[in-house]
Design a protein around this motif. Sequence first.
Motif, mmCIF file in Angstrom:
data_model
loop_
_atom_site.group_PDB
_atom_site.id
_atom_site.type_symbol
_atom_site.label_atom_id
_atom_site.label_comp_id
_atom_site.label_asym_id
_atom_site.label_seq_id
_atom_site.Cartn_x
_atom_site.Cartn_y
_atom_site.Cartn_z
ATOM 1 N N VAL A 17 0.844 -1.191 0.000
ATOM 2 C CA VAL A 17 0.000 0.000 0.000
ATOM 3 C C VAL A 17 0.886 1.250 0.000
ATOM 4 O O VAL A 17 0.634 2.209 -0.748
ATOM 5 N N ILE A 18 1.930 1.234 0.807
ATOM 6 C CA ILE A 18 2.853 2.374 0.878
ATOM 7 C C ILE A 18 3.668 2.478 -0.410
ATOM 8 O O ILE A 18 3.900 3.584 -0.915
ATOM 9 N N ILE A 19 4.063 1.351 -0.977
ATOM 10 C CA ILE A 19 4.787 1.371 -2.253
ATOM 11 C C ILE A 19 3.930 2.034 -3.329
ATOM 12 O O ILE A 19 4.402 2.903 -4.066
ATOM 13 N N GLU A 20 2.683 1.646 -3.416
ATOM 14 C CA GLU A 20 1.775 2.218 -4.415
ATOM 15 C C GLU A 20 1.593 3.715 -4.173
ATOM 16 O O GLU A 20 1.614 4.511 -5.122
ATOM 17 N N TYR A 21 1.451 4.106 -2.922
ATOM 18 C CA TYR A 21 1.302 5.524 -2.575
ATOM 19 C C TYR A 21 2.541 6.311 -2.998
ATOM 20 O O TYR A 21 2.428 7.392 -3.589
ATOM 21 N N LEU A 22 3.713 5.775 -2.720
ATOM 22 C CA LEU A 22 4.963 6.442 -3.105
ATOM 23 C C LEU A 22 5.055 6.600 -4.623
ATOM 24 O O LEU A 22 5.458 7.655 -5.120
ATOM 25 N N LYS A 23 4.659 5.581 -5.349
ATOM 26 C CA LYS A 23 4.673 5.658 -6.809
ATOM 27 C C LYS A 23 3.678 6.691 -7.324
ATOM 28 O O LYS A 23 3.968 7.420 -8.273
ATOM 29 N N GLU A 24 2.501 6.775 -6.686
ATOM 30 C CA GLU A 24 1.515 7.789 -7.060
ATOM 31 C C GLU A 24 2.077 9.196 -6.868
ATOM 32 O O GLU A 24 1.731 10.113 -7.618
ATOM 33 N N LEU A 25 2.945 9.348 -5.865
ATOM 34 C CA LEU A 25 3.573 10.647 -5.596
ATOM 35 C C LEU A 25 4.739 10.923 -6.549
ATOM 36 O O LEU A 25 5.343 11.983 -6.493
ATOM 37 N N GLY A 26 5.069 9.947 -7.386
ATOM 38 C CA GLY A 26 6.116 10.144 -8.381
ATOM 39 C C GLY A 26 7.493 9.644 -7.995
ATOM 40 O O GLY A 26 8.472 9.948 -8.676
ATOM 41 N N HIS A 27 7.573 8.865 -6.926
ATOM 42 C CA HIS A 27 8.862 8.365 -6.474
ATOM 43 C C HIS A 27 9.176 6.996 -7.081
ATOM 44 O O HIS A 27 8.277 6.225 -7.391
ATOM 45 N N GLU A 28 10.447 6.728 -7.214
ATOM 46 C CA GLU A 28 10.927 5.409 -7.635
ATOM 47 C C GLU A 28 11.146 4.600 -6.363
ATOM 48 O O GLU A 28 11.769 5.082 -5.419
ATOM 49 N N VAL A 29 10.639 3.378 -6.327
ATOM 50 C CA VAL A 29 10.690 2.567 -5.109
ATOM 51 C C VAL A 29 11.251 1.188 -5.410
ATOM 52 O O VAL A 29 10.888 0.580 -6.413
ATOM 53 N N GLU A 30 12.123 0.718 -4.533
ATOM 54 C CA GLU A 30 12.596 -0.666 -4.620
ATOM 55 C C GLU A 30 12.303 -1.371 -3.304
ATOM 56 O O GLU A 30 12.635 -0.874 -2.230
ATOM 57 N N ASP A 31 11.700 -2.534 -3.410
ATOM 58 C CA ASP A 31 11.314 -3.352 -2.260
ATOM 59 C C ASP A 31 12.443 -4.324 -1.929
ATOM 60 O O ASP A 31 12.830 -5.132 -2.762
ATOM 61 N N PHE A 32 12.961 -4.236 -0.713
ATOM 62 C CA PHE A 32 14.046 -5.109 -0.268
ATOM 63 C C PHE A 32 13.565 -6.267 0.588
ATOM 64 O O PHE A 32 14.351 -6.909 1.260
ATOM 65 N N GLY A 33 12.282 -6.551 0.522
ATOM 66 C CA GLY A 33 11.736 -7.726 1.172
ATOM 67 C C GLY A 33 11.115 -7.425 2.525
ATOM 68 O O GLY A 33 11.173 -6.304 3.002
ATOM 69 N N PRO A 34 10.518 -8.489 3.037
ATOM 70 C CA PRO A 34 10.364 -9.818 2.473
ATOM 71 C C PRO A 34 9.324 -9.814 1.342
ATOM 72 O O PRO A 34 8.610 -8.839 1.161
ATOM 73 N N TYR A 35 9.277 -10.925 0.644
ATOM 74 C CA TYR A 35 8.390 -11.022 -0.503
ATOM 75 C C TYR A 35 7.228 -11.979 -0.270
ATOM 76 O O TYR A 35 6.435 -12.225 -1.175
#
Length: 149
Positions: A17-35
């Motif tokens: 949810v936070i990843i999607e929010y960050l992307k909506e704000l225009g940020h590049e995001v990388e998830d370092f886990g867990p998956y």
Amino acid sequence: MKIAIGSDHVGFELKPVIIEYLKELGHEVEDFGPYTSERTDYPKYGKKVAEEVVAENFDAGILICGTGVGISISANKVKGIRAVVCSEPYSAKLSKEHNNTNILAFGSRVVGIELAKMIVSEWLNAEFEGGRHQNRVEMIKEIEKEYNR
């Protein structure tokens, strides 16, 4: 902004949810886990994200566990990290303005989705004020040197 994000199994559901929010704000995001939501240990992910931020591969980091406390403590063991755990937006904003924090942590058992978004927004939109605060950040760096962290 490039943002590294990580969690443990308790923060796993809030993380996308936070990843999607960050992307909506225009940020590049990388998830370092867990998956997956399989039980895991938060120090692994606090360390991974902190190392990426210190290496300047990312501009900032966000960490999520049950309370935000354990994962932020883990991140703060990495020299050069100033991680803050926040449960409300005001502290998040001031942590950036006064302490130049480079990692934000919060707890999925403490804050809901909308509050988490407000905390993230305030933190990302705040800017380090420097001045008298720079002297204090330098003092923190000296403490790190003193204890070879």
